[in-house]
Design an enzyme around this catalytic site. Structure first.
Site, PDB file in Angstrom:
ATOM      1  N   GLU A 103       0.828  -1.224   0.000  1.00 31.20           N
ATOM      2  CA  GLU A 103       0.159   0.061  -0.033  1.00 31.20           C
ATOM      3  C   GLU A 103       0.946   1.109  -0.161  1.00 31.20           C
ATOM      4  O   GLU A 103       1.392   1.629   0.869  1.00 31.20           O
ATOM      5  CB  GLU A 103      -0.982   0.149   1.214  1.00 31.20           C
ATOM      6  N   CYS A 111      -1.928   9.628   2.172  1.00 27.71           N
ATOM      7  CA  CYS A 111      -1.224   8.896   0.767  1.00 27.71           C
ATOM      8  C   CYS A 111      -2.236   9.232  -0.368  1.00 27.71           C
ATOM      9  O   CYS A 111      -1.825   9.146  -1.480  1.00 27.71           O
ATOM     10  CB  CYS A 111      -1.021   7.472   1.264  1.00 27.71           C
TER      11      CYS A 111
END
Length: 534
Positions: free
Chosen positions: A225, A259
Protein backbone atom coordinates in the site's frame (compact mmCIF):
# COMPACT_ATOMS: atom_id res chain seq x y z
CA UNK A 1 -7.44 15.23 29.66
CA UNK A 2 -5.08 13.60 27.17
CA UNK A 3 -2.25 15.88 28.31
CA UNK A 4 -2.28 14.14 31.71
CA UNK A 5 -1.91 10.65 30.22
CA UNK A 6 1.57 9.17 30.48
CA UNK A 7 2.95 7.48 27.37
CA UNK A 8 5.73 4.89 27.80
CA UNK A 9 9.11 5.93 26.41
CA UNK A 10 9.95 4.29 23.08
CA UNK A 11 11.86 1.06 23.52
CA UNK A 12 13.16 -1.17 20.72
CA UNK A 13 12.44 -4.89 20.90
CA UNK A 14 15.65 -6.85 21.62
CA UNK A 15 17.02 -8.24 18.36
CA UNK A 16 17.65 -11.69 19.80
CA UNK A 17 13.98 -12.02 20.79
CA UNK A 18 12.62 -11.45 17.27
CA UNK A 19 13.16 -15.04 16.02
CA UNK A 20 11.37 -16.31 19.14
CA UNK A 21 8.44 -13.94 18.58
CA UNK A 22 8.10 -15.08 14.96
CA UNK A 23 8.39 -18.73 15.98
CA UNK A 24 5.67 -18.28 18.61
CA UNK A 25 3.29 -16.83 16.02
CA UNK A 26 4.03 -19.70 13.62
CA UNK A 27 3.58 -22.28 16.38
CA UNK A 28 0.30 -20.69 17.41
CA UNK A 29 -0.95 -20.96 13.85
CA UNK A 30 0.24 -24.55 13.58
CA UNK A 31 -1.88 -25.44 16.63
CA UNK A 32 -4.96 -25.12 14.33
CA UNK A 33 -6.84 -22.98 16.88
CA UNK A 34 -7.03 -19.98 14.56
CA UNK A 35 -9.11 -21.92 12.03
CA UNK A 36 -12.01 -21.86 14.47
CA UNK A 37 -14.18 -18.89 13.47
CA UNK A 38 -15.39 -18.49 17.05
CA UNK A 39 -11.77 -18.10 18.23
CA UNK A 40 -11.27 -15.36 15.64
CA UNK A 41 -14.45 -13.59 16.75
CA UNK A 42 -13.29 -13.64 20.38
CA UNK A 43 -10.00 -11.97 19.33
CA UNK A 44 -11.83 -9.36 17.25
CA UNK A 45 -14.24 -8.58 20.10
CA UNK A 46 -11.34 -8.21 22.51
CA UNK A 47 -9.65 -5.87 20.05
CA UNK A 48 -12.86 -3.82 19.98
CA UNK A 49 -12.67 -3.43 23.74
CA UNK A 50 -8.98 -2.62 23.53
CA UNK A 51 -9.60 0.23 21.09
CA UNK A 52 -12.51 1.46 23.18
CA UNK A 53 -10.66 1.33 26.50
CA UNK A 54 -7.51 2.87 25.03
CA UNK A 55 -9.21 5.66 23.08
CA UNK A 56 -7.93 8.49 25.26
CA UNK A 57 -4.43 7.03 25.48
CA UNK A 58 -4.31 6.60 21.72
CA UNK A 59 -5.47 10.18 21.26
CA UNK A 60 -2.67 11.34 23.55
CA UNK A 61 -0.11 9.28 21.63
CA UNK A 62 -1.27 10.63 18.27
CA UNK A 63 -1.13 14.15 19.67
CA UNK A 64 2.44 13.56 20.83
CA UNK A 65 3.59 12.05 17.52
CA UNK A 66 1.84 14.30 14.99
CA UNK A 67 0.09 16.99 17.04
CA UNK A 68 -3.01 15.26 15.69
CA UNK A 69 -6.15 16.96 17.08
CA UNK A 70 -8.37 14.73 19.20
CA UNK A 71 -11.22 15.26 16.74
CA UNK A 72 -9.11 13.97 13.83
CA UNK A 73 -7.70 11.12 15.89
CA UNK A 74 -11.24 9.93 16.53
CA UNK A 75 -12.67 10.58 13.07
CA UNK A 76 -9.86 9.34 10.82
CA UNK A 77 -8.17 6.73 13.01
CA UNK A 78 -9.98 5.30 16.03
CA UNK A 79 -13.61 5.45 14.88
CA UNK A 80 -12.68 4.48 11.32
CA UNK A 81 -10.85 1.40 12.63
CA UNK A 82 -13.73 0.48 14.93
CA UNK A 83 -16.13 0.81 11.99
CA UNK A 84 -14.04 -1.66 9.97
CA UNK A 85 -13.92 -3.93 13.01
CA UNK A 86 -17.69 -3.77 13.61
CA UNK A 87 -18.41 -4.75 10.02
CA UNK A 88 -15.96 -7.64 10.21
CA UNK A 89 -17.41 -8.99 13.45
CA UNK A 90 -20.92 -8.80 11.99
CA UNK A 91 -20.13 -10.53 8.69
CA UNK A 92 -17.22 -12.88 9.41
CA UNK A 93 -19.28 -16.05 9.66
CA UNK A 94 -20.77 -15.42 6.21
CA UNK A 95 -17.36 -14.60 4.72
CA UNK A 96 -15.76 -17.73 6.17
CA UNK A 97 -18.35 -20.16 4.80
CA UNK A 98 -17.54 -22.35 1.83
CA UNK A 99 -18.64 -20.63 -1.37
CA UNK A 100 -20.89 -22.86 -3.48
CA UNK A 101 -22.37 -20.16 -5.71
CA UNK A 102 -19.83 -20.76 -8.46
CA UNK A 103 -19.80 -20.73 -12.24
CA UNK A 104 -18.90 -24.10 -13.78
CA UNK A 105 -20.15 -26.35 -16.62
CA UNK A 106 -23.28 -28.36 -15.93
CA UNK A 107 -21.38 -31.60 -16.40
CA UNK A 108 -19.48 -30.96 -13.15
CA UNK A 109 -22.57 -30.39 -11.00
CA UNK A 110 -22.37 -33.81 -9.35
CA UNK A 111 -18.87 -32.95 -8.02
CA UNK A 112 -20.40 -30.22 -5.82
CA UNK A 113 -17.55 -27.74 -6.48
CA UNK A 114 -16.88 -25.26 -3.69
CA UNK A 115 -14.30 -22.78 -2.48
CA UNK A 116 -13.01 -23.23 1.05
CA UNK A 117 -11.62 -20.11 2.75
CA UNK A 118 -8.27 -21.02 4.30
CA UNK A 119 -5.94 -18.70 6.24
CA UNK A 120 -2.55 -18.11 4.66
CA UNK A 121 -0.62 -18.57 7.89
CA UNK A 122 1.53 -16.15 9.89
CA UNK A 123 1.66 -12.58 8.59
CA UNK A 124 4.06 -9.66 9.02
CA UNK A 125 2.43 -6.22 9.01
CA UNK A 126 4.73 -3.21 8.55
CA UNK A 127 3.00 0.11 9.11
CA UNK A 128 3.71 3.82 8.39
CA UNK A 129 3.77 6.94 10.55
CA UNK A 130 1.01 9.10 9.08
CA UNK A 131 -1.99 7.12 10.39
CA UNK A 132 -0.01 4.91 12.76
CA UNK A 133 -3.03 3.34 14.45
CA UNK A 134 -5.43 2.76 11.56
CA UNK A 135 -2.83 1.62 9.04
CA UNK A 136 -1.52 -1.01 11.45
CA UNK A 137 -4.73 -2.22 13.06
CA UNK A 138 -6.95 -2.42 9.95
CA UNK A 139 -4.59 -4.94 8.28
CA UNK A 140 -4.51 -6.80 11.61
CA UNK A 141 -8.33 -7.00 11.53
CA UNK A 142 -8.06 -8.66 8.12
CA UNK A 143 -5.41 -11.10 9.36
CA UNK A 144 -7.39 -12.10 12.46
CA UNK A 145 -10.63 -12.50 10.52
CA UNK A 146 -8.92 -14.78 7.99
CA UNK A 147 -7.50 -16.98 10.73
CA UNK A 148 -3.88 -15.83 10.50
CA UNK A 149 -1.50 -15.02 13.32
CA UNK A 150 0.52 -11.82 12.95
CA UNK A 151 3.44 -9.70 14.05
CA UNK A 152 3.13 -5.92 13.67
CA UNK A 153 6.09 -3.60 13.07
CA UNK A 154 4.90 0.02 13.57
CA UNK A 155 6.86 2.99 12.32
CA UNK A 156 9.52 4.32 14.66
CA UNK A 157 8.61 7.81 13.40
CA UNK A 158 5.42 7.61 15.48
CA UNK A 159 7.01 6.18 18.65
CA UNK A 160 4.29 7.06 21.16
CA UNK A 161 1.55 5.38 19.16
CA UNK A 162 3.81 2.37 18.58
CA UNK A 163 4.28 1.89 22.32
CA UNK A 164 0.59 2.30 23.14
CA UNK A 165 -0.38 -0.19 20.41
CA UNK A 166 2.11 -2.69 21.80
CA UNK A 167 0.67 -2.30 25.28
CA UNK A 168 -2.91 -2.63 24.03
CA UNK A 169 -2.32 -5.69 21.85
CA UNK A 170 -0.35 -7.53 24.53
CA UNK A 171 -3.11 -6.83 27.04
CA UNK A 172 -6.15 -7.79 24.94
CA UNK A 173 -5.09 -10.34 22.33
CA UNK A 174 -3.65 -13.85 22.50
CA UNK A 175 0.08 -13.15 23.17
CA UNK A 176 1.17 -16.36 21.45
CA UNK A 177 -0.58 -15.36 18.23
CA UNK A 178 -0.20 -11.58 18.01
CA UNK A 179 2.80 -9.41 18.87
CA UNK A 180 4.26 -5.97 18.25
CA UNK A 181 7.95 -5.51 17.46
CA UNK A 182 9.27 -1.97 17.86
CA UNK A 183 12.50 -0.58 16.53
CA UNK A 184 14.14 0.84 13.45
CA UNK A 185 16.05 -0.60 10.47
CA UNK A 186 17.84 -3.47 12.34
CA UNK A 187 14.57 -4.74 13.81
CA UNK A 188 12.78 -4.51 10.46
CA UNK A 189 15.64 -6.35 8.77
CA UNK A 190 15.51 -9.08 11.42
CA UNK A 191 11.79 -9.51 10.82
CA UNK A 192 12.27 -9.72 7.05
CA UNK A 193 14.79 -12.52 7.62
CA UNK A 194 12.01 -14.65 9.09
CA UNK A 195 9.69 -16.81 6.99
CA UNK A 196 6.16 -15.43 6.63
CA UNK A 197 3.04 -16.63 4.86
CA UNK A 198 2.16 -13.01 3.93
CA UNK A 199 3.81 -9.60 4.22
CA UNK A 200 1.62 -6.50 4.32
CA UNK A 201 3.56 -3.25 3.88
CA UNK A 202 2.30 0.33 3.92
CA UNK A 203 4.77 3.10 3.14
CA UNK A 204 7.01 4.49 0.43
CA UNK A 205 8.23 3.13 -2.88
CA UNK A 206 11.91 2.79 -1.90
CA UNK A 207 11.28 0.56 1.13
CA UNK A 208 8.54 -1.30 -0.77
CA UNK A 209 11.14 -2.46 -3.31
CA UNK A 210 13.36 -3.76 -0.47
CA UNK A 211 10.42 -5.61 1.08
CA UNK A 212 9.36 -7.08 -2.27
CA UNK A 213 12.90 -8.26 -3.09
CA UNK A 214 13.27 -9.89 0.32
CA UNK A 215 9.86 -11.56 0.03
CA UNK A 216 10.75 -12.89 -3.41
CA UNK A 217 13.61 -14.91 -1.91
CA UNK A 218 11.07 -17.15 -0.18
CA UNK A 219 8.18 -16.67 -2.65
CA UNK A 220 6.21 -14.87 0.04
CA UNK A 221 3.09 -13.05 -1.22
CA UNK A 222 3.10 -9.30 -0.55
CA UNK A 223 0.47 -6.60 -0.35
CA UNK A 224 1.94 -3.15 -0.93
CA UNK A 225 0.00 0.00 0.00
CA UNK A 226 1.99 2.95 -1.32
CA UNK A 227 1.15 6.44 -2.61
CA UNK A 228 1.81 8.60 -5.63
CA UNK A 229 1.66 12.06 -7.15
CA UNK A 230 -2.11 12.13 -7.03
CA UNK A 231 -3.84 14.50 -9.47
CA UNK A 232 -6.92 16.64 -8.99
CA UNK A 233 -8.81 18.24 -11.87
CA UNK A 234 -10.88 21.44 -11.73
CA UNK A 235 -12.69 22.83 -14.77
CA UNK A 236 -14.79 25.93 -15.36
CA UNK A 237 -17.85 23.64 -15.10
CA UNK A 238 -17.20 22.97 -11.43
CA UNK A 239 -18.33 24.82 -8.33
CA UNK A 240 -14.97 26.50 -7.65
CA UNK A 241 -15.75 27.39 -4.03
CA UNK A 242 -16.83 23.83 -3.27
CA UNK A 243 -13.79 22.36 -5.02
CA UNK A 244 -11.50 24.69 -3.06
CA UNK A 245 -13.14 23.77 0.25
CA UNK A 246 -12.97 20.03 -0.35
CA UNK A 247 -9.43 20.04 -1.69
CA UNK A 248 -8.33 22.22 1.23
CA UNK A 249 -9.77 19.63 3.60
CA UNK A 250 -7.57 17.03 1.88
CA UNK A 251 -4.47 19.08 2.67
CA UNK A 252 -5.38 20.08 6.22
CA UNK A 253 -6.28 16.62 7.49
CA UNK A 254 -3.16 15.33 9.24
CA UNK A 255 -1.24 18.29 7.73
CA UNK A 256 -1.62 16.71 4.31
CA UNK A 257 0.29 13.59 5.31
CA UNK A 258 -2.26 11.40 3.56
CA UNK A 259 -1.24 8.96 0.83
CA UNK A 260 -4.43 9.84 -1.09
CA UNK A 261 -4.17 13.64 -0.94
CA UNK A 262 -3.56 15.60 -4.14
CA UNK A 263 -0.01 16.41 -5.17
CA UNK A 264 -1.14 18.88 -7.83
CA UNK A 265 -4.34 20.39 -9.22
CA UNK A 266 -4.92 20.93 -12.92
CA UNK A 267 -7.11 24.03 -13.21
CA UNK A 268 -8.63 25.33 -16.45
CA UNK A 269 -6.64 28.44 -17.31
CA UNK A 270 -9.64 30.79 -17.55
CA UNK A 271 -10.60 30.15 -13.91
CA UNK A 272 -7.16 29.89 -12.27
CA UNK A 273 -7.39 33.34 -10.67
CA UNK A 274 -10.89 32.68 -9.37
CA UNK A 275 -9.81 29.30 -7.98
CA UNK A 276 -6.88 30.93 -6.15
CA UNK A 277 -9.28 33.46 -4.61
CA UNK A 278 -11.48 30.57 -3.47
CA UNK A 279 -8.68 28.61 -1.80
CA UNK A 280 -7.50 31.74 0.03
CA UNK A 281 -11.04 32.42 1.20
CA UNK A 282 -11.25 28.83 2.44
CA UNK A 283 -7.90 29.22 4.19
CA UNK A 284 -9.23 32.20 6.15
CA UNK A 285 -12.43 30.30 6.94
CA UNK A 286 -10.52 27.27 8.27
CA UNK A 287 -8.00 29.32 10.25
CA UNK A 288 -9.61 32.56 11.47
CA UNK A 289 -6.89 33.02 14.13
CA UNK A 290 -4.03 31.88 11.90
CA UNK A 291 -2.95 28.37 10.95
CA UNK A 292 -0.08 27.88 13.42
CA UNK A 293 -2.27 28.92 16.34
CA UNK A 294 -5.09 26.59 15.35
CA UNK A 295 -5.74 23.64 17.69
CA UNK A 296 -7.15 21.74 14.69
CA UNK A 297 -3.98 21.52 12.60
CA UNK A 298 -1.40 18.75 12.90
CA UNK A 299 2.36 18.95 12.37
CA UNK A 300 4.89 17.37 10.03
CA UNK A 301 6.07 14.16 11.67
CA UNK A 302 9.78 15.05 11.98
CA UNK A 303 12.50 17.47 10.87
CA UNK A 304 13.69 15.21 8.04
CA UNK A 305 10.29 15.32 6.35
CA UNK A 306 10.02 19.04 7.08
CA UNK A 307 13.39 19.69 5.41
CA UNK A 308 12.38 17.63 2.38
CA UNK A 309 9.24 19.71 1.81
CA UNK A 310 11.09 22.97 2.51
CA UNK A 311 13.55 22.03 -0.26
CA UNK A 312 10.65 21.59 -2.69
CA UNK A 313 9.43 25.09 -1.86
CA UNK A 314 12.95 26.55 -2.07
CA UNK A 315 13.68 25.09 -5.51
CA UNK A 316 10.35 25.64 -7.23
CA UNK A 317 10.22 28.12 -10.09
CA UNK A 318 6.58 28.71 -9.28
CA UNK A 319 4.86 31.37 -7.19
CA UNK A 320 3.31 30.77 -3.78
CA UNK A 321 -0.33 31.86 -4.06
CA UNK A 322 -1.58 30.65 -0.67
CA UNK A 323 0.06 29.94 2.67
CA UNK A 324 3.83 29.63 2.79
CA UNK A 325 4.34 30.01 6.56
CA UNK A 326 7.05 27.74 8.01
CA UNK A 327 8.57 27.06 11.44
CA UNK A 328 11.11 24.24 11.66
CA UNK A 329 11.28 24.26 15.47
CA UNK A 330 7.53 23.58 15.55
CA UNK A 331 7.63 21.23 12.52
CA UNK A 332 4.98 23.55 11.07
CA UNK A 333 4.19 24.09 7.40
CA UNK A 334 0.94 25.80 6.58
CA UNK A 335 -1.24 24.54 3.71
CA UNK A 336 0.65 25.99 0.75
CA UNK A 337 -0.33 26.23 -2.92
CA UNK A 338 2.26 27.03 -5.60
CA UNK A 339 1.30 28.15 -9.11
CA UNK A 340 3.67 26.46 -11.59
CA UNK A 341 3.95 26.38 -15.37
CA UNK A 342 5.72 23.07 -16.03
CA UNK A 343 5.40 19.40 -15.18
CA UNK A 344 9.17 19.44 -14.57
CA UNK A 345 8.88 21.81 -11.63
CA UNK A 346 10.14 20.30 -8.32
CA UNK A 347 6.62 20.70 -6.94
CA UNK A 348 5.41 18.29 -9.62
CA UNK A 349 8.39 15.95 -9.80
CA UNK A 350 8.17 14.61 -6.24
CA UNK A 351 5.37 13.39 -4.01
CA UNK A 352 4.95 16.06 -1.36
CA UNK A 353 3.19 13.85 1.20
CA UNK A 354 2.41 16.96 3.17
CA UNK A 355 0.39 20.20 3.11
CA UNK A 356 2.08 21.64 0.00
CA UNK A 357 0.74 21.26 -3.55
CA UNK A 358 1.04 22.68 -7.05
CA UNK A 359 -1.51 24.37 -9.30
CA UNK A 360 -0.87 23.79 -13.01
CA UNK A 361 -3.10 25.58 -15.57
CA UNK A 362 -4.40 23.66 -18.60
CA UNK A 363 -6.13 24.75 -21.81
CA UNK A 364 -8.12 21.70 -22.92
CA UNK A 365 -9.22 18.40 -21.46
CA UNK A 366 -7.05 16.20 -23.66
CA UNK A 367 -4.01 18.19 -22.56
CA UNK A 368 -4.97 17.75 -18.91
CA UNK A 369 -5.39 13.99 -19.32
CA UNK A 370 -2.03 13.76 -21.09
CA UNK A 371 -0.41 15.61 -18.18
CA UNK A 372 -1.94 13.25 -15.61
CA UNK A 373 -0.77 10.20 -17.53
CA UNK A 374 2.74 11.69 -17.87
CA UNK A 375 3.36 12.90 -14.30
CA UNK A 376 2.33 9.62 -12.63
CA UNK A 377 0.58 6.94 -14.73
CA UNK A 378 -0.60 4.94 -11.70
CA UNK A 379 -1.36 7.25 -8.73
CA UNK A 380 -3.14 5.97 -5.67
CA UNK A 381 -5.88 8.56 -5.90
CA UNK A 382 -7.66 10.67 -8.51
CA UNK A 383 -10.01 13.60 -7.81
CA UNK A 384 -12.07 15.34 -10.48
CA UNK A 385 -14.32 18.41 -10.33
CA UNK A 386 -15.91 18.96 -13.72
CA UNK A 387 -18.96 18.36 -15.84
CA UNK A 388 -20.43 14.87 -16.02
CA UNK A 389 -18.84 14.34 -19.44
CA UNK A 390 -15.44 15.64 -18.29
CA UNK A 391 -15.46 13.50 -15.17
CA UNK A 392 -16.41 10.41 -17.16
CA UNK A 393 -13.66 10.97 -19.72
CA UNK A 394 -11.03 11.43 -17.01
CA UNK A 395 -12.16 8.35 -15.09
CA UNK A 396 -12.05 6.31 -18.31
CA UNK A 397 -8.66 7.53 -19.48
CA UNK A 398 -6.65 7.99 -16.25
CA UNK A 399 -5.70 4.96 -14.15
CA UNK A 400 -5.62 5.19 -10.34
CA UNK A 401 -6.04 3.03 -7.26
CA UNK A 402 -9.29 4.81 -6.41
CA UNK A 403 -11.16 7.89 -7.51
CA UNK A 404 -13.52 10.52 -6.12
CA UNK A 405 -15.80 12.69 -8.22
CA UNK A 406 -16.54 16.12 -6.78
CA UNK A 407 -14.53 15.47 -3.62
CA UNK A 408 -11.09 14.89 -2.16
CA UNK A 409 -10.27 11.17 -1.66
CA UNK A 410 -13.71 10.38 -0.21
CA UNK A 411 -13.44 6.94 -1.82
CA UNK A 412 -10.93 6.01 0.87
CA UNK A 413 -13.23 7.02 3.71
CA UNK A 414 -15.69 4.14 3.40
CA UNK A 415 -14.25 1.51 5.72
CA UNK A 416 -16.14 -1.41 4.16
CA UNK A 417 -14.91 -0.88 0.59
CA UNK A 418 -11.68 -2.25 -0.92
CA UNK A 419 -8.74 0.14 -0.72
CA UNK A 420 -5.50 -0.30 -2.64
CA UNK A 421 -3.21 0.95 -5.35
CA UNK A 422 -2.21 -0.06 -8.85
CA UNK A 423 1.21 -0.15 -10.49
CA UNK A 424 3.65 1.97 -8.50
CA UNK A 425 0.97 2.97 -6.00
CA UNK A 426 0.71 -0.59 -4.74
CA UNK A 427 -0.74 -4.03 -5.24
CA UNK A 428 -3.60 -5.74 -3.43
CA UNK A 429 -6.39 -4.21 -1.35
CA UNK A 430 -7.99 -4.44 2.09
CA UNK A 431 -10.74 -3.11 4.42
CA UNK A 432 -14.02 -4.94 4.88
CA UNK A 433 -14.26 -8.24 3.04
CA UNK A 434 -11.21 -7.26 0.98
CA UNK A 435 -9.24 -7.36 4.25
CA UNK A 436 -10.46 -10.90 4.91
CA UNK A 437 -9.64 -11.92 1.33
CA UNK A 438 -6.18 -10.33 1.57
CA UNK A 439 -5.05 -12.93 4.12
CA UNK A 440 -7.13 -15.83 2.75
CA UNK A 441 -6.41 -18.62 0.29
CA UNK A 442 -9.44 -19.72 -1.73
CA UNK A 443 -9.06 -23.47 -1.94
CA UNK A 444 -11.01 -25.16 -4.74
CA UNK A 445 -12.56 -28.46 -3.65
CA UNK A 446 -14.72 -31.13 -5.29
CA UNK A 447 -16.16 -34.46 -4.16
CA UNK A 448 -16.43 -37.08 -6.91
CA UNK A 449 -19.16 -39.71 -6.31
CA UNK A 450 -18.29 -43.33 -6.98
CA UNK A 451 -21.16 -43.70 -9.44
CA UNK A 452 -19.61 -41.11 -11.78
CA UNK A 453 -16.96 -43.49 -13.13
CA UNK A 454 -19.15 -44.32 -16.11
CA UNK A 455 -19.23 -40.64 -17.03
CA UNK A 456 -15.49 -40.36 -16.40
CA UNK A 457 -14.61 -43.28 -18.66
CA UNK A 458 -12.99 -40.86 -21.12
CA UNK A 459 -10.03 -40.26 -18.80
CA UNK A 460 -9.12 -43.92 -18.27
CA UNK A 461 -6.90 -46.20 -20.29
CA UNK A 462 -7.22 -47.73 -22.82
CA UNK A 463 -8.39 -44.54 -24.56
CA UNK A 464 -11.62 -44.89 -26.53
CA UNK A 465 -12.44 -42.67 -29.55
CA UNK A 466 -16.13 -43.30 -28.93
CA UNK A 467 -15.93 -42.12 -25.32
CA UNK A 468 -13.97 -39.04 -26.38
CA UNK A 469 -16.57 -38.20 -29.03
CA UNK A 470 -19.32 -38.42 -26.41
CA UNK A 471 -17.26 -36.25 -24.04
CA UNK A 472 -16.85 -33.61 -26.73
CA UNK A 473 -20.58 -33.64 -27.44
CA UNK A 474 -21.37 -33.14 -23.77
CA UNK A 475 -18.91 -30.24 -23.34
CA UNK A 476 -18.87 -28.51 -26.72
CA UNK A 477 -20.12 -24.97 -27.14
CA UNK A 478 -21.13 -23.54 -30.49
CA UNK A 479 -19.72 -20.01 -30.96
CA UNK A 480 -22.11 -17.12 -31.47
CA UNK A 481 -19.47 -15.12 -33.38
CA UNK A 482 -17.80 -15.38 -36.79
CA UNK A 483 -14.12 -15.67 -37.75
CA UNK A 484 -13.77 -11.88 -37.68
CA UNK A 485 -14.94 -11.82 -34.07
CA UNK A 486 -18.30 -10.28 -34.88
CA UNK A 487 -21.41 -11.34 -33.00
CA UNK A 488 -23.79 -13.52 -35.00
CA UNK A 489 -27.41 -14.45 -34.39
CA UNK A 490 -28.39 -18.09 -34.79
CA UNK A 491 -31.43 -19.34 -36.65
CA UNK A 492 -33.03 -22.56 -37.77
CA UNK A 493 -34.20 -25.71 -36.01
CA UNK A 494 -30.67 -27.02 -35.42
CA UNK A 495 -29.65 -23.85 -33.67
CA UNK A 496 -32.65 -23.86 -31.34
CA UNK A 497 -32.20 -27.53 -30.48
CA UNK A 498 -28.59 -26.71 -29.67
CA UNK A 499 -29.67 -23.92 -27.31
CA UNK A 500 -32.50 -25.91 -25.69
CA UNK A 501 -30.11 -28.76 -24.95
CA UNK A 502 -28.01 -26.31 -23.02
CA UNK A 503 -24.94 -26.64 -25.26
CA UNK A 504 -25.01 -23.19 -26.81
CA UNK A 505 -22.76 -21.63 -24.21
CA UNK A 506 -21.58 -21.94 -20.61
CA UNK A 507 -24.42 -19.81 -19.24
CA UNK A 508 -27.25 -21.70 -20.97
CA UNK A 509 -28.36 -24.81 -19.10
CA UNK A 510 -31.39 -26.27 -20.87
CA UNK A 511 -33.92 -28.49 -19.20
CA UNK A 512 -33.28 -31.43 -21.53
CA UNK A 513 -29.57 -31.32 -20.78
CA UNK A 514 -30.30 -31.46 -17.06
CA UNK A 515 -32.61 -34.43 -17.49
CA UNK A 516 -30.04 -36.18 -19.65
CA UNK A 517 -27.39 -35.84 -16.97
CA UNK A 518 -29.77 -37.00 -14.25
CA UNK A 519 -30.80 -40.05 -16.26
CA UNK A 520 -27.22 -40.97 -17.08
CA UNK A 521 -26.25 -40.52 -13.44
CA UNK A 522 -29.17 -42.60 -12.25
CA UNK A 523 -28.34 -45.31 -14.78
CA UNK A 524 -24.73 -45.34 -13.57
CA UNK A 525 -25.79 -45.51 -9.93
CA UNK A 526 -28.15 -48.41 -10.63
CA UNK A 527 -25.42 -50.23 -12.54
CA UNK A 528 -23.02 -49.82 -9.60
CA UNK A 529 -25.72 -50.94 -7.17
CA UNK A 530 -26.51 -54.13 -9.13
CA UNK A 531 -22.82 -54.82 -9.57
CA UNK A 532 -22.13 -54.71 -5.83
CA UNK A 533 -25.38 -56.52 -4.83
CA UNK A 534 -24.56 -59.43 -7.11
Amino acid sequence: MTSDIKIPAFEATPLDSIPKIAASARSSYASQKTKDVEWRLVQLRKLWWGLTDYTEKLQAALKQDLNKPGHDALLSEINYTISDLNNTIKKLKAWAKDDTNLDYPLTFTALKPRLRKEPLGTALIIGPYNFPLMLNICPLIGAISAGCTAVIKPSESAPATAMVMKEMIEKYLDPTAFSVVNGMIPETAALLNEKWAKIFYTGGLTVAKIVARKAAETLTPVTLELGGRNPAFVSRSSDLALAARRLMWGKTLNAGQVCMSHNYVLVERDVVDDFIKCINATYKEFFPQGCQASPDYARVVNERQWDRMKKMLDTTKGRIVMGGELDRADRFISPTAVLVDSVDDPMMAEESFGPIWAILPYDDLDEAIKTMNTVDPTPLSLMTFGSKAENEQIINQVTSGGASINDSFMHGCVSTLPFGGVGESGTGSYHGKAGFDCFTHQRTMVTTPGWMDKLLRVRYLPHSPGDFKQFQWMNAAKPDFDRDGRKTSGSGLGYWLWMVLGLGGPSVKGALARWLLVLVGAWGAMTQYHKFSS
